[in-house]
Design a protein around this motif. Structure first.
Motif, PDB file in Angstrom:
ATOM      1  N   SER A 149       1.210  -0.971   0.008  1.00 49.11           N
ATOM      2  CA  SER A 149      -0.067   0.097  -0.005  1.00 49.11           C
ATOM      3  C   SER A 149       0.794   1.145   0.372  1.00 49.11           C
ATOM      4  O   SER A 149       0.467   2.211  -0.661  1.00 49.11           O
ATOM      5  N   GLY A 150       2.350   1.582   0.675  1.00 48.07           N
ATOM      6  CA  GLY A 150       2.479   2.190   1.013  1.00 48.07           C
ATOM      7  C   GLY A 150       4.039   2.748  -0.358  1.00 48.07           C
ATOM      8  O   GLY A 150       4.155   4.005  -0.953  1.00 48.07           O
ATOM      9  N   MET A 151       4.179   1.397  -1.110  1.00 51.77           N
ATOM     10  CA  MET A 151       5.281   1.750  -1.624  1.00 51.77           C
ATOM     11  C   MET A 151       4.989   1.389  -3.006  1.00 51.77           C
ATOM     12  O   MET A 151       5.336   2.399  -4.140  1.00 51.77           O
ATOM     13  N   LEU A 152       3.553   1.355  -3.462  1.00 53.14           N
ATOM     14  CA  LEU A 152       2.840   0.613  -4.800  1.00 53.14           C
ATOM     15  C   LEU A 152       1.479   1.630  -5.208  1.00 53.14           C
ATOM     16  O   LEU A 152       1.773   2.528  -5.641  1.00 53.14           O
ATOM     17  N   GLU A 153       0.640   1.231  -3.926  1.00 54.47           N
ATOM     18  CA  GLU A 153      -0.198   1.853  -4.578  1.00 54.47           C
ATOM     19  C   GLU A 153      -0.863   3.430  -4.147  1.00 54.47           C
ATOM     20  O   GLU A 153      -1.646   4.522  -4.794  1.00 54.47           O
ATOM     21  N   HIS A 154      -0.119   3.899  -2.811  1.00 53.51           N
ATOM     22  CA  HIS A 154      -0.478   4.921  -2.517  1.00 53.51           C
ATOM     23  C   HIS A 154       0.099   6.128  -3.654  1.00 53.51           C
ATOM     24  O   HIS A 154       1.268   5.721  -3.604  1.00 53.51           O
ATOM     25  N   ARG A 209      -9.392  -3.183  -7.017  1.00 50.68           N
ATOM     26  CA  ARG A 209      -8.554  -2.862  -6.483  1.00 50.68           C
ATOM     27  C   ARG A 209      -8.212  -1.881  -5.386  1.00 50.68           C
ATOM     28  O   ARG A 209      -9.968  -0.833  -5.803  1.00 50.68           O
ATOM     29  N   THR A 210      -7.524  -2.179  -4.696  1.00 46.84           N
ATOM     30  CA  THR A 210      -7.264  -1.111  -2.974  1.00 46.84           C
ATOM     31  C   THR A 210      -7.107   0.062  -4.263  1.00 46.84           C
ATOM     32  O   THR A 210      -6.341   0.818  -5.274  1.00 46.84           O
ATOM     33  N   SER A 211      -7.547   1.326  -3.902  1.00 48.15           N
ATOM     34  CA  SER A 211      -7.701   2.988  -4.562  1.00 48.15           C
ATOM     35  C   SER A 211      -6.231   3.432  -3.614  1.00 48.15           C
ATOM     36  O   SER A 211      -5.434   2.906  -2.981  1.00 48.15           O
ATOM     37  N   SER A 212      -5.618   3.733  -4.716  1.00 50.26           N
ATOM     38  CA  SER A 212      -4.381   4.719  -4.640  1.00 50.26           C
ATOM     39  C   SER A 212      -4.203   5.112  -3.780  1.00 50.26           C
ATOM     40  O   SER A 212      -3.551   6.417  -3.747  1.00 50.26           O
ATOM     41  N   ILE A 213      -5.786   6.120  -3.411  1.00 45.12           N
ATOM     42  CA  ILE A 213      -6.240   7.723  -2.842  1.00 45.12           C
ATOM     43  C   ILE A 213      -5.767   6.973  -1.380  1.00 45.12           C
ATOM     44  O   ILE A 213      -6.210   6.372  -1.026  1.00 45.12           O
ATOM     45  N   THR A 230      -5.396   3.752   5.315  1.00 43.43           N
ATOM     46  CA  THR A 230      -4.977   3.565   4.330  1.00 43.43           C
ATOM     47  C   THR A 230      -3.597   3.368   4.892  1.00 43.43           C
ATOM     48  O   THR A 230      -3.145   4.452   5.388  1.00 43.43           O
ATOM     49  N   TYR A 231      -2.479   2.381   4.925  1.00 46.97           N
ATOM     50  CA  TYR A 231      -1.185   2.212   4.627  1.00 46.97           C
ATOM     51  C   TYR A 231      -0.147   3.055   3.777  1.00 46.97           C
ATOM     52  O   TYR A 231      -0.723   3.622   2.879  1.00 46.97           O
ATOM     53  N   THR A 232       0.204   4.167   4.137  1.00 45.38           N
ATOM     54  CA  THR A 232       0.947   5.348   2.848  1.00 45.38           C
ATOM     55  C   THR A 232       3.009   4.961   3.485  1.00 45.38           C
ATOM     56  O   THR A 232       3.245   4.348   4.636  1.00 45.38           O
TER      57      THR A 232
END
Length: 1892
Positions: A1664-1669, A1686-1690, A1695-1697
């Motif tokens: 979540s922190g390295m790719l999606e956020h 998929r999991t939102s990138s926002i 949500t982990y950043t």
């Protein structure tokens, strides 16, 4: 939306094509309503006109935007239709090499016909725990979703795998089961998951065959239920099979094979165990050669049979049963070769002695006559009689084949039944996941009964699939509160009714089978009459009356009626079955024992239980009823299919549709026609149609806002994003029916997302044009200004150049004149010098030639002399060496013979008890004699040595003088010889010179003439040589430069080689460490599993009646844990093990023991390697010890001389005392001893001198005695026996004195114990005696009236005598015992080594096994000793045992007596000491007069109290050890200690307690303290192992404790870092090196636990922190997604950043710093953290297509820079953590670099050195443009990359190993903290500890 808005110029559409099914085209003209055609241009540039259907006016399908092509989910496409689905699958399969694609809830799997590396354990671990939409499509994702839903929803699951033959159904089902087996594991060590997987090779062998479409086609359907317990671990499985293709046993089409098992047996017929089967090649048997393709390319049937047999064994089918199965299979092959011939038209026969029938009968155990009879005859029964009817050859052959099919079917069912029994366990099943591997829809040129049943099953499955898809769509709409309207979808219920309803096809077929004369033709007529006019799905072929057509959901299929009835009846000759039932072969009888149950009147399905044979009695009524009620194949299949549907309806289904891309099995080759046909048949397009009928595209409000933010104006953006999206959509899309607003999502109709994408692209295109315009203007202006500046510069430089040319011309003119002048002068001078040089050269050459000739002659003579001298010397030395070797060898042989004889005598004497008694009797006398002899020999040696030294000195001087004279004479002789030789040579030379002079004068003239011509030639030659010299100089310079370059290159190469070698050695060391630490991890895991099993067994035993219960006072709460002793645990564990062992599988125990033994052996071998490497250091220390002992021996010799000197002085003192006594006695009568008399003065002077000398000698003697005792103790290793030698001898001497000499004994004892601080009173000294002599009444008689002088004299005599006696005793004991100890020392060393090895092994064992191992070792040692005695002398072994036992008893008694004597003498010594003290005090008081007391009053003195000097030790009582462990380890809170106290305080306290135990020499206390500490740390880690703070705290303290053990061990390598005070605190009695190894292993285990705990915390944050956020907002746009969201990138709440990761890393770092963790260890932890982050991120990047884009590469590089900044802030840049992120950095760079030309490929290959070839190609294949301005990577470019990277030597593994842990090291880190300064806070509750 109007068509004119979509069908505009440059819009792309799909048009039908005969070859490619669908072809892409682009509109060249806008479409307007009313146009009859479209103007199109194909991709190859061809322009065509596409006519529209005049009736429907349907426009062609629109093509999706390029950014949507290649999506993971087909439902994410904006336009959902057949060409879009086909194109998306083709792009993923051909271009990206992706075989899996989602289509809503369906996983579409395309068979690649190539082995792919995407099914390894690393891929399984990557998909484990992930949501189905978060990773790329995969069979593992479907399996994980089923496993997760089973655990979450408490509902059974099913995975339905379907597809054509060859599409990969079996492989997909196999991989799904492998995933469950790997992820879940089993509840016990019975390897249930391995058994489940082992059923695959068995079922493939007996149920799979090669067909024209597939080399491993499943010819039956199976449904495997994998059972799970409440913890969702595999406990067993059950298999159900459907419709085995029995006809394949007797017939195969061309290019096909029979079942694999037959070919495996034929290929293995050469094995010895298969000789009895009488098999040969597969081409020799009818049943295996009909397809003419007995071999499959790349398949070894022999190995496959070995795999099958291993699987049988794993499932519990023993060798005898296996051979029975193979026997039946071989019998089937032989039966097929039985040849039946025509006897006449209505009968047939089998020739007698048929070889194959004989083999068949022998294998199945029946008679040849019966079998041959009933193969050609059958029995007909009527109401009254029974007839035997002959059969024609054709019917007999069919009956033979029917029997073969029947036997194989029975065998197949028997194997399935036993496989199920092996997979069933007694544990209650909580839930299950079913895997259905069933045949797909089939249509061939000739379709028969099998295809009819298969397609019927697919109709049922398709109906269930449609209903499930419809249900999911409805639930989604209701969840989002969208108005729901019924969607029209295809319902195949009419087709199902046609088949299975009343009067349906199956019903009519069963009815026709009951008719006496039923046939296929009559059944076909019934079908025509019943359904032809009533059902539209049923048709009759035009040209046939024996076939019918059914309109299935996939396609029309024509079935041939021939064989339907026969296959449905599945009849076999009952007489043949009866013959087989009468077989002597037990397995065959077991196969047919339930035959009667199958024909029971109830018509039930035969059961599986019971194996008793039934007696067969003729019963006409029973036979009749059985025939009426026997179920047909169609009826059985319908019932089993209904049961399957009920099971599937009761579970949550998951669908896998397998697609066969081509019919030629070509790797990654895609045939659109075949693919479309299968897509239509498997229901994928129906899913698309249902989705397209509603709102297929679904976006969350946040995703819509992020994607289409560019279409909004600033005023449209509101704080409420939901309202913002609503307002924008109303403006962009006017038709509100095209979208709906749900609670969390926006629903779009098909095509609306494409329209929005078109608007977005147009907006971006306009912005791009504006940007390009501005940039081009700026570039053009810059170009103009650059050109203007360049022109001015060129003009300036041109004018300057012209001026410089003019000046240069003028300078050259002047220089030419000067050059000409000097050139002419130079030429003349050069000509002269050439002539001069030529003459000189000629003279030089002639003279040099003559000198060389002379020199060569002299040199040859000299060399010849040297060669002769060397050869003769060498021959002489060789002869001498041979003689010397022979003599030495003879001496060795002779000495060896004498030594052996002496050794034999000594052994005989050693065995004799009488010999020992004799030796003991005369030992003292012999020792005295030997001592005197040694003294005499010492004196003689001293005198001889002195004489020898003087002789050597004189001889040396004389030898030196003679040697000098000899050398002088030799020199003179050599000079004389040389001069004589020179005179002779000179005379000879003179004669030669005279002759040469005359010849030279004659030749001079000719030489002068020749020289003139030669001079001219030489001048020319010299000029040429000069030219060559210049060229050679240039070549020399070039070669020197080349040599320098090569040397530099070689130096660099060597440096690189050294660096590489060093790196290789470091890598090998790290691998060795990693292997050792992995073994430790495995050992810890097995220990934990053993503890868990033991606890489970104990808990189960407590609940059972009759078992031992625990004490009621025992608390089960872990917080109230109290430490129990190891022995109690051992006893309790052993009892529990005894109670539970009965319930455990013996094989499981053996496997665990074997595995544990292997681990122990590997661990021991690694430890031995480490010990071997430390042996060098130990050897060096041993050499130092030897040198020290030698030096110490010299000191001992000096001290012995000193002792002799003291003895002589004592004798002198005795002589002086005797003279004094005589003088005193002689002058007593005359009064000569009066004060002032000469005699008195002489007496006083001699007495004073004697007293002073006596005091000095006494001190020397005491010092010498103390040194001797300390040396003796050091040499005897502190042996109790040796430390008691001196006091025992002393006590014996004292005990010999009489009672009259009691005071003298007390005096001697007081002298000996005068150094002890316990004795405060001194005895009467000589000074006191002198003071009395000087008193007022010096009368001699009064002086000696109490005998004091005589007492002093006697005391001195006794003291001297005692000292002499003690010295002699010590010397005798020393000499006698040193010899014995030397012999014993080697034995002790060997025994010590063995004991150390045993101790190391015992420490590695669990506590329960240590005592047993020790006892076993002791028994082994005693047994070996007994065996040695028995081997040496078998007859005397029993006597030796008796003697040894008697000696042991005697020694025990003597030991007890000595203990009692020692205690008694100690008490006497205390009494004597007390008496002497009292007597000395009384005498002192008697000497003092009352006047003196008045004159000298006693003043009170203040004695200051000394500060107590603490030694840095803590003392505790034995019973307080449990309390210490409990308060300091088990109940300690790390947070309070880390914040308030010094780091590592528990480790310091434990070490201080250990130091005290070492100080008092209590080995039991040291052992129990260390064992308790280690076990308690393990307990607390097991209890709170998931708490990072606790694990970090104990890692720090364990390392500190390990460093303390090293720092204070006494080793010089560690002591050099200490202060002088710290070196005083080293351990003195115990060597804890082995415990250091154990504690180091414990630290490694804690470190691995820390990494695991850290990984569990970081794992959810990384992706979540390295790719999606999106750390940089707005860089990457969100692409449309399908049903699998998929999991939102926002960053939403929760949500982990990236900041979450950095905060967590900072928390880890601060916690470890607070706990005082070593800085080097912190660096290793941080390196491991960053490796985990990089590996997890890269693995997810490689498995997620949507993450492989340019913008995501920028996000990753920014995130990595933030991590590097964190490292820089913490000062950890050099710890190696940054290097672990290198693969991730290079992957991000790969996403951003240009990927078009060959130069780009070269740059990528040189840049991505940390990535493997598979990873680079995977990233390039997954690269997906997010915007239309990006381009995909071409296939040609990827091929170029693969070609360039072909020579790389690397692992083919795709993913990084996230479980890899770098090997940890614990560098020595000494503490500067002084132990005596440590204060124990009261908060630790350790008041029972006492500082020492």
């Amino acid at each position: 939306m109007a068509a004119s808005e979509l069908y505009t110029k440059r819009a792309r559409v799909w048009i039908p094509d005969a070859e490619e099914v669908w072809k892409s085209a682009e509109l060249t003209k806008d479409f307007k309503n009313g146009d009859a055609s479209l103007q199109l241009m194909l991709e190859d540039g061809t322009s065509i006109e596409h006519k529209l259907d005049p009736k429907t006016k349907n426009l062609p399908y629109l093509r999706n935007p390029d950014i949507l092509v290649g999506e993971n989910d087909l439902t994410a496409l904006s336009y959902l239709h057949e060409p879009a689905v086909l194109h998306n699958l083709k792009v993923r399969f051909i271009d990206s090499k992706l075989i899996y694609t989602y289509c809503g809830i369906v996983l579409v799997a395309i068979n690649p016909y190539e082995t792919l590396g995407i099914y390894g354990t690393d891929i399984i671990n990557a998909y484990s725990g992930q949501n189905m939409g978060d990773m790329d499509p995969h069979i593992f994702a479907v399996a994980e979703e089923a496993y997760k839903q089973m655990a979450r929803d408490e509902r059974n699951q099913s995975i339905i795998v379907s597809g054509e033959s060859g599409a990969g159904k079996t492989v997909s089902a196999k991989y799904a089961m492998r995933y469950f087996a790997t992820v879940s594991g089993s509840t016990s060590e019975a390897n249930v998951e391995q058994k489940v997987l082992a059923s695959n090779p068995i079922m493939e062998a007996i149920g799979n065959a090669k067909t024209t479409r597939n080399d491993n086609s499943s010819r039956f359907g199976k449904y495997i239920e994998i059972g799970f317990d409440t913890r969702y671990r595999i406990i067993g499985a059950n298999m159900r099979t459907y419709l085995l293709e029995k006809s394949r046993v007797v017939f195969q089409a061309d290019e096909e094979r029979n079942y694999h098992i037959f070919y495996q047996l034929c290929a293995s017929s050469h094995l010895p165990e298969f000789k009895t089967l009488k098999l040969s090649s597969a081409n020799d048997f009818l049943y295996t050669r009909q397809g003419r393709s007995p071999v499959i390319h790349g398949v070894d049937d022999t190995k496959e049979l070995s795999t099958t047999r291993n699987a049988f064994t794993l499932l519990g089918i023993n060798e005898s049963y296996q051979m029975g199965l193979f026997q039946v299979l071989a019998a089937i092959l032989h039966l097929g070769n039985v040849e039946i011939k025509d006897k006449d038209s209505d009968s047939s026969l089998i020739p007698p002695n048929n070889r194959h029938l004989t083999a068949f009968c022998e294998l199945v155990g029946v008679t040849y006559q019966d079998m041959s009879q009933w193969l050609c005859h059958r029995k007909l029964k009527t109401a009254t009689e029974t007839y035997i009817k002959t059969l024609p050859r054709l019917q007999a052959t069919n009956a033979r084949d029917a029997l073969a099919k029947h036997i194989y079917a029975k065998l197949f069912n028997w194997i399935v039944e036993h496989v199920n029994k092996a997979l069933i366990t007694n544990i209650k099943q909580h839930s299950f996941i079913g895997v259905l591997d069933i045949y797909g829809f089939e249509t061939f040129e000739i379709n028969s009964f099998e295809q009819f049943c298969i397609n019927y099953a697919n109709e049922k499955l398709q109906q269930q699939f449609n209903m499930h898809v419809f249900k999911l769509e409805q639930e989604e709409y209701m969840k989002e509160q969208i108005p729901w309207t019924l969607i029209d979808f295809y319902d195949n219920q009419p087709c199902i009714n046609l088949i299975e309803a009343k009067m349906g096809i199956l019903d009519l077929l069963d009815e026709e089978c009951k008719m006496p004369k039923g046939s296929d033709d009559s059944w076909a007529q019934k079908l025509y009459n019943t359904h032809l006019k009533t059902c539209s799905l049923f048709e009759k072929p035009r040209m046939s009356n024996r076939a019918f057509i059914i309109q299935h959901f996939a396609d029309k299929v024509e079935y041939q009626c021939e064989g339907f009835l026969e296959k449905n009846k599945d009849t076999v000759n009952e007489d043949q079955i009866n013959v087989l039932k009468a077989s002597k072969f037990d397995l065959l009888v077991e196969l047919f024992q339930d035959e009667e149950k199958a024909t029971s009147p109830t018509g039930q399905v035969p059961g599986t239980g019971g194996r008793t044979r039934l007696s067969i009695k003729p019963d006409k009524g029973r036979d009749k009823s059985s025939k009426e009620h026997k179920k047909t194949v169609g009826c059985q299949f319908r019932n089993s299919l209904q049961m399957l549907m009920d099971t599937l309806n009761a579970t949550t289904p998951h669908y896998v549709r397998c697609i066969k891309p081509n019919d030629f099995k070509l790797a990654f080759s895609f045939d659109p026609k075949r693919a479309v046909q299968q897509l239509r048949a498997c229901g994928v397009l129906e899913t698309i149609r249902i989705s397209a009928a509603g709102f297929p595209s679904r976006w969350t409000y946040q995703e819509f806002f992020s994607r289409y933010r560019v279409l909004m104006k600033q005023k449209d953006v509101l704080s409420d994003k939901k309202l913002t999206c609503r307002n924008v959509l109303e403006k962009l899309v006017q038709d509100q029916d095209k979208y709906q607003f749900g609670k969390t999502k926006i629903f779009f109709r098909a095509g609306q997302v494409a329209y929005l994408e078109k608007l977005r692209a147009d907006k971006l295109r306009v912005a791009c044009i504006r940007i390009q315009k501005t940039i081009r203007c700026w570039l053009a202006r810059k170009k103009y200004l650059r050109k203007r500046s360049a022109a001015i510069t060129i003009q300036r430089f041109t004018r300057g150049y012209q001026a410089r040319c003019l000046a240069k011309f003028m300078r050259r003119t002047q220089a030419a004149t000067i050059i000409q002048k000097y050139q002419r002068m130079c030429m003349e001078r050069k000509r002269y010098r050439q002539k001069q040089a030529a003459a000189l050269v000629m003279q030089t050459i002639l003279r040099a030639y003559m000198a060389r000739q002379k020199y060569q002659g002299l040199l040859r003579e000299h060399n010849a002399v040297i060669i002769q001298k060397r050869v003769r010397g060498w021959l002489a030395r060789c002869w001498y060496k041979r003689c010397l070797v022979s003599l030495v060898y003879l001496q060795c042989c002779f000495r060896r013979m004498k030594a052996r004889r002496e050794l034999k005598k000594l052994k005989i004497e050693a065995r004799s008890v009488e010999h020992f008694k004799k030796l003991n009797k005369g030992m003292e006398n012999k020792i005295m004699q030997l001592q005197r002899r040694i003294d005499e020999q010492t004196k003689d040696n001293r005198s001889i040595n002195e004489k020898l030294v003087s002789l050597e000195t004189s001889s040396t001087a004389e030898r030196e003088r003679m040697r000098g004279e000899l050398s002088r004479l030799r020199g003179v002789e050599e000079d004389a010889k040389n001069k004589g030789n020179q005179v002779t040579l000179l005379l000879e030379q003179l004669e030669k010179l005279k002759k040469e002079l005359s010849s030279t004068q004659k030749e001079k003239k000719t030489i002068e003439d020749w020289a003139q011509t030669y001079r001219d030639e030489m001048e020319k030659m010299v000029s040429e040589l000069k030219d060559q010299n210049c060229s050679l100089k240039k070549e020399k310079d070039d070669l020197n430069r080349l040599i320098q370059e090569q040397s530099q290159q070689m130096t660099e190469k060597m440096a690189r080689a050294i660096v590489e070698k060093t790196q290789q050695l470091e890598t090998d060391l790290n691998e060795e460490r990693s292997r050792y630490q992995n073994l430790l991890t495995e050992h810890l895991r097995l220990e934990e599993k053993y503890d868990d099993l033991k606890e489970a067994m104990v808990s189960s035993n407590v609940s059972k009646p009759g078992h031992r219960r625990t004490d009621s006072t025992h608390s089960s709460n872990e917080s109230e844990y109290t430490y129990n002793s190891e022995y109690a645990e051992l006893e309790e564990g052993s009892r529990a093990a005894e109670d539970v062992t009965r319930g455990i599988d013996t094989s499981l125990t053996l496997k665990l023991q074997k595995r544990l033994t292997e681990l122990e052996q590997e661990k021991q071998s690694l430890r031995n390697e480490l010990e071997n490497r430390e042996d060098q250091f130990q050897r060096a220390r041993a050499r130092d010890d030897v040198e020290f002992k030698k030096a110490r021996g010299a000191e001992l010799e000096y001290e012995s001389l000193k002792r002799q000197e003291l003895e002589s002085e004592n004798k002198k003192l005795k002589h002086d005392l005797a003279e004094i006594r005589r003088s005193l006695l002689g002058n007593a009568a005359t009064g000569a001893g009066a004060p002032g008399s000469p005699a008195y003065k002489v007496v006083l002077e001699q007495l004073n001198a004697s007293c002073e000398e006596l005091e000095v000698r006494k001190e020397e003697v005491l010092i010498l005695r103390s040194q001797l005792v300390s040396q003796k103790e050091a040499m005897h290793h502190k042996d109790e026996k040796e430390t008691m030698t001196e006091p025992s001898a002393y006590v014996e001497d004292v005990s010999k004195l009489k009672d009259a000499g009691e005071l003298k004994q007390a005096y001697i004892g007081l002298k000996d114990t005068n150094r002890s601080p316990r004795f405060m009173h001194k005895p009467l000294e000589v000074s006191d005696l002198l003071s009395r002599l000087r008193s007022a009444a010096p009368d001699f008689h009064k002086l000696n009236e109490d005998g004091e002088l005589w007492l002093v004299n006697q005391g001195l005599k006794e003291t001297i005598r005692l000292l002499e006696h003690q010295l002699q005793t010590q010397r005798r004991s020393y000499d006698s015992e040193v010899e014995s100890l030397r012999g014993e020392l080697q034995n002790v060393k060997e025994e010590n080594n063995r004991q150390q090895q045993l101790l190391a092994q015992n420490l590695q064992l669990p506590p329960e096994a240590r005592i047993e191992a020790s006892l076993q070792h002791e028994i082994t040692r005693l047994t070996n000793e007994n065996l040695e005695l028995l081997a040496e002398d078998p007859t005397a072994s029993r006597e030796a045992r008796v003697i040894i036992l008697r000696r042991m008893v005697d020694l025990m008694e003597q030991l007890e007596k000595q203990d009692r004597t020692i205690r008694k003498l100690k008490k006497q010594l205390k009494v004597y000491s007390k008496r002497i003290g009292e007597m000395g005090a009384g005498q002192t008081e008697g000497q003092t007069s009352p006047g003196q007391m008045v004159d000298e009053p006693i003043h009170p003195v203040n004695i200051p109290r000394r500060e107590k000097d603490f030694q840095g030790m803590l003392e505790y009582k034995k019973e307080d050890e449990l309390k210490l462990v409990k308060n300091l380890i088990l109940e300690l809170k790390p947070r309070g200690v880390a914040v308030n106290l010094i780091p590592g305080l528990p480790a310091y306290i434990l070490f201080m307690c250990l130091r005290h135990a070492d100080y008092v020499n209590d080995d039991q206390k040291v052992r129990t303290l260390l064992t308790s500490t280690i076990n308690s740390i393990k307990k607390i880690l097991k209890k709170r192992g998931d708490d990072f703070e606790t694990v970090s705290f104990w890692l720090s303290n364990t390392c500190r404790f390990l460093h303390c053990l090293k720092q204070y061990s006494g080793d010089e390598a560690f002591m050099k870092h200490n202060t002088q005070r710290q070196n005083e605190h080293t351990l003195s009695n115990f060597d804890l090196a082995e415990y250091r190894q154990v504690i180091s292993d414990l630290a490694i285990q804690i470190y691995q636990q820390l990494i695991k705990c850290m990984e569990n915390i970081l794992q959810p944050m990384i992706v979540s922190g390295m790719l999606e956020h999106e750390t940089i907002q707005g860089v990457s746009g969100v692409k449309p997604t399908g049903l699998r969201k998929r999991t939102s990138s926002i960053a939403d709440e929760g949500t982990y950043t990236l900041d979450s990761i950095l905060r967590q890393l900072s928390a880890f770092h601060s916690t470890m710093c607070q706990h005082g963790t070593d800085p080097e260890l912190i660096k290793q932890v941080v390196k491991q953290q960053f490796y985990i982050i990089g590996a997890v991120t890269l693995n997810n990047l490689l498995l997620r297509k949507d993450m492989c884009s340019w913008s995501k590469g920028m996000q990753i590089r920014y995130n990595v820079s933030q991590l590097e900044e964190w490292l820089r802030d913490k000062g950890l840049m050099v710890c190696g953590a940054k290097e672990t992120l290198e693969p991730l950095i290079q992957a991000a760079q790969l996403l951003q670099v240009k990927k078009k030309t060959d130069e780009d490929a070269e740059a990528i290959c040189s840049m991505c050195l940390a990535l493997t070839t598979a990873q680079i190609v995977k990233v390039l294949n997954l690269y997906t443009p997010v915007n239309e301005f990006e381009e995909r990577v071409s296939v040609a470019f990827i091929r170029t990359i693969q070609t360039r990277l072909r020579d790389r030597c690397e692992s083919p593994q795709l993913l990084m190993d996230t479980k890899m842990i770098y090997p940890v090291t614990f560098p020595f880190n000494p503490s500067s903290l002084a132990l005596e300064t440590i204060q124990i806070p009261s908060s630790l509750n350790l008041s029972f500890l006492t500082r020492v």
